[in-house]
Every structure is written in C-alpha cells, then in structure tokens.
Write an enzyme that holds these catalytic residues in place. Structure first.
Site, mmCIF file in Angstrom:
data_model
loop_
_atom_site.group_PDB
_atom_site.id
_atom_site.type_symbol
_atom_site.label_atom_id
_atom_site.label_comp_id
_atom_site.label_asym_id
_atom_site.label_seq_id
_atom_site.Cartn_x
_atom_site.Cartn_y
_atom_site.Cartn_z
ATOM 1 C CG HIS A 274 39.709 44.026 33.558
ATOM 2 N ND1 HIS A 274 39.566 43.550 34.804
ATOM 3 C CD2 HIS A 274 40.345 45.406 33.606
ATOM 4 C CE1 HIS A 274 40.403 44.440 35.673
ATOM 5 N NE2 HIS A 274 40.754 45.565 34.970
ATOM 6 C CG ASP A 325 42.941 45.590 38.713
ATOM 7 O OD1 ASP A 325 43.556 46.527 38.762
ATOM 8 O OD2 ASP A 325 41.614 45.739 37.969
#
Length: 448
Positions: A274, A325
């Site tokens: 991220h 993810d």
C-alpha cells in the site's frame, strides 16, 4: 521439450519490448529454452492465437477476503468498518473450508492471467488462538490449494502480536497471533521445513510478513531484524491509513517507514504493501533502500484508502508491483489501468506510467517479493514459461496496439494461460478444475 507457436508475442528488443509476429517458444523443464521470431508452427506445437504476454504476478493476496466481494457495499463507513466485516469472515474459516475456498480463488487468478501469488497469511490457529493438532494445518491447506490450481505460491507467514500499538489482541484477532516473536520464528522455521519436504520449491515456497507496525511492537521488530533468515522475502502493510501513521508518531516519534529504517528492516528484500500515506522522507528512504512497493489499486479504491505516490516512489528508486489484496477485482489489466488512472486523477497529467512500465509492475516488478519464479515484462530466454494470451479483437480490445492493451484489455479478454510450460486455462475455464465461478459459488456456501 514442449513448444508453443504464438501468433503475436511481446519480446525483448534493444532493452525494450516489441510485439513480434510468429514467435515460436521451445521449453525445457518449464523454462523457455529458445525463442524464434518470424517462425512457422511445427508439428506438435501448441498454437496460441492472440497476443502473448508473460503471465502476471499477484504480489499481495488475502484469499479469504474473496468472501466479501459484493457483500460490503450497502452502507457508509471506512476501512475500519470494513475490517469488522472481514474479522467475521475470518472467524468462520477451517482448514477444510479454506482449502476449498482458496482453490477456487487461485483458479480465478489463473484464468485471469496470474501465474504466481504472494499470499499474506495470518489465520494460523483455531478461533480461540489454540494451535491445530497439525500446527501448520491452515498453511498446508493453502499450499494444497495452490497445487490444485497450478499457481505458484509464495506463502507469507505473518507475525501478528498486537491489536494496535500498546493494545493486546482482541478476541477476533486471537487466531492470528503467536505467543511471542520467538514462537513465531520457531513456527516459521518449522513451516519452511514442512513445505520444502512436501512441495516443489518452484511451485510453493515460504516467505515472511509483519502484519503492520500496529501489530508488531518495536521490541519485536528488533528481534525480527536480528533473527529473521535473510534468504526469504519480507512483506509488511505500511501506512495504509493515516490513523496508523498518527499512532506510530505518537508512540515512537517517527513514521512507520522511519521505524523500519531505525531497525534495519528497509532493504531490497522488503515489500511494502500500500504505502499510501507517506512523507517525502518516507519516499526517499524506500527508494534509497531499493524496496518494492506493492500497490493494490482496486482495493485501495474500494476501501477508500487513498491514492499512493506510485510515480514518486518509482522515481526515487523503489520497484512497483501490483496485488489484488481483498479481491474486489481479480484482474491484472484492471490493476495496471487503475494504477495509472489514480496517478492521472491525483496529478492532472496523463502518461504518468508508460504501458511498458505498467506491464513491468504487473510482472517482474514482483520478482523480489516472490520466492517462486517471476518473468516479464517480455518473453525472456531462460525465464519461466508462464504466459498470458489476450484476444486483440474483442469488443474491448479491437483496434488496440498490442503494447497498449493495458489501457483496453480486461480479464475477460484473457483466452489462454500457461504456467510452467503447461496450458492451464482457456477462455475463462480452468482446464483441470472447470469454471471458477462454479467453484467459488460452491465454496462460498460455507460462509455466512
């Protein structure tokens, strides 16, 4: 030896990539042993009609999050509200349920063009935190699922010790944690031995992950820095939320990136996932370390996380990789395009990443994140024979230049996938397992 004849394929030319016609690939033990451009097909060749790319690498996955697709959108909230829903799904997992679900999720990845995945795994124990009778039951379930689907798995065994900085694990998090960092290191060592003795290393290998600086106290970061084996990749969720940064600054007087740097954990083997909310100094530290930053654009959009500084990180020296993810979407082409679209929205400029850079992020950008082989962004002599074939004449892709398919193609246009020299998927169907949609529907019946 097996051979493939590609109608069109991306090959390396003078340091760049070029879409060449009539490319014949010879393979040996799952690797490309010869590339001939302008060739005619030979008897016995497997024809691949379309545009052939290296298969994509999924550098960040939580397989069980696939349960939440289409089920978390009927109210307002943020990441922290979504997290409570995720905990509920985690509480329902058993080794048997997880193997069934992960097999379906990994099959979906394969048919959409992924040949490898880094699975960020932290559901280690029973719901009350007690180990299973087979201490690696959940991990072995994931490994068997990957073998069934034919995807290369880097199983990232995750350290998760705290519910937040200075906060013990909650009841919902009990099954994620270990007694101590030393207990985790011992379990990780045992897992590596077990996996190495049970699965081929080119298909299943073990890496390590720190869930986040929220979940690993500073004293334990020191221990990890000193005692974690140096021959495996290391991943961490980093600065996904401003609240994480604020808590870290208050507790430690530095950002999460600064805390990792303080303890020698920034290096070329680190994959920071991220990295959405960074300071300029954070960007410089990650770039100077040559770290990999794994962007998950569809998830970051779905969870309203924000737009990370991908261009700045790349310019600073970090490698950019892509992951799916929480699997709101499993589609390498959408991840590529969403990365660039986020950059455009944030900067007001087009062309922040070239098509070749996007293809690199989707393929060899993950090479240091994976313990299993990765190739790309063009076919390479000696590279693994992991291929993705795209239809250049679909409703979406018709008229697109092959090198610019990142801006028009979707997973629906992936008409063939080869892993380790074997054709595993054709036109959305897994050739061993069948339709992933049916597998997923059956597996998801086990969850509320």
């Amino acid at each position: 030896m097996t051979a493939f004849w590609c109608e069109t394929a991306l090959v390396e030319v003078d340091g760049g990539t070029e879409a060449a016609r009539g490319v014949r690939l010879e393979t040996h033990e799952g690797r490309i042993s010869a590339i001939t451009v302008g060739a005619q097909p030979q008897p016995g060749d497997t024809p691949l009609a379309g545009v052939v790319f290296p298969a994509a690498a999924n550098a960040h996955s939580h397989a069980f999050h696939r349960i939440l697709r289409g089920r978390t959108h009927d109210g307002r909230g943020d990441f922290w509200v979504w997290r409570e829903q995720m905990y509920k799904s985690a509480s329902e997992l058993t080794p048997e349920k997880y193997e069934k679900l992960a097999t379906a999720v990994f099959a979906e990845m394969v048919v959409t063009g992924f040949s490898s995945v880094a699975e960020f795994h932290y559901v280690h124990h029973q719901p009350d935190g007690a180990p299973y009778a087979e201490p690696h039951a959940m991990e072995l379930a994931l490994a068997r699922a990957a073998m069934s689907a034919g995807i290369r798995l880097t199983l990232l065994d995750t350290l998760y010790l705290a519910g937040g900085i200075g906060t013990p694990l909650s009841a919902e998090q009990a099954r994620f944690g270990d007694v101590s960092v030393h207990g985790w290191l011992d379990r990780l060592s045992s897992l590596r031995t077990t996996i190495a003795g049970s699965f081929p290393p080119e298909h299943v290998s073990v890496g390590a992950a720190l869930h986040s600086v929220r979940a690993v106290p500073e004293e334990d970061l020191k221990t990890v820095s000193q005692q974690l084996p140096t021959d495996i990749p290391l991943h961490i969720h980093l600065s996904e939320q401003p609240a994480e940064n604020d808590a870290c600054l208050e507790a430690y007087g530095t950002t999460p990136t600064g805390l990792l740097e303080r303890h020698g954990l920034l290096s070329g083997r680190l994959s920071a996932v991220h990295a959405t909310h960074l300071t300029n100094e954070d960007i410089t530290l990650l770039g100077n370390a040559g770290a990999t930053v794994v962007m998950c654009p569809s998830t970051e959009a779905d969870l309203a996380d924000g737009i990370g500084p991908a261009r700045e990180l790349s310019d600073a020296g970090a490698a950019i990789a892509l992951g799916t993810d929480q699997h709101a979407v499993i589609d390498p082409w959408v991840e590529m395009r969403t990365l660039e679209h986020g950059e455009r929205l944030g900067s007001g400029q087009r062309g922040r990443f070239t098509p070749q850079e996007l293809l690199r992020a989707a393929t060899e950008g993950a090479v240091r994140s994976m313990a299993t082989p990765v190739a790309g962004p063009a076919l390479q002599l000696g590279g693994v024979c992991d291929l993705m074939v795209v239809d250049p004449a679909s409703t979406r892709t018709a008229g697109s230049r092959p090198a610019q398919l990142a801006f028009s193609a979707t997973a629906s246009d992936v008409i063939g996938v080869v892993v380790n020299g074997e054709l595993l998927a054709s036109r959305g169907a897994h050739l061993h397992l069948g339709e992933p949609g049916a597998l997923l529907a059956e597996a998801l019946r086990d969850f509320s």
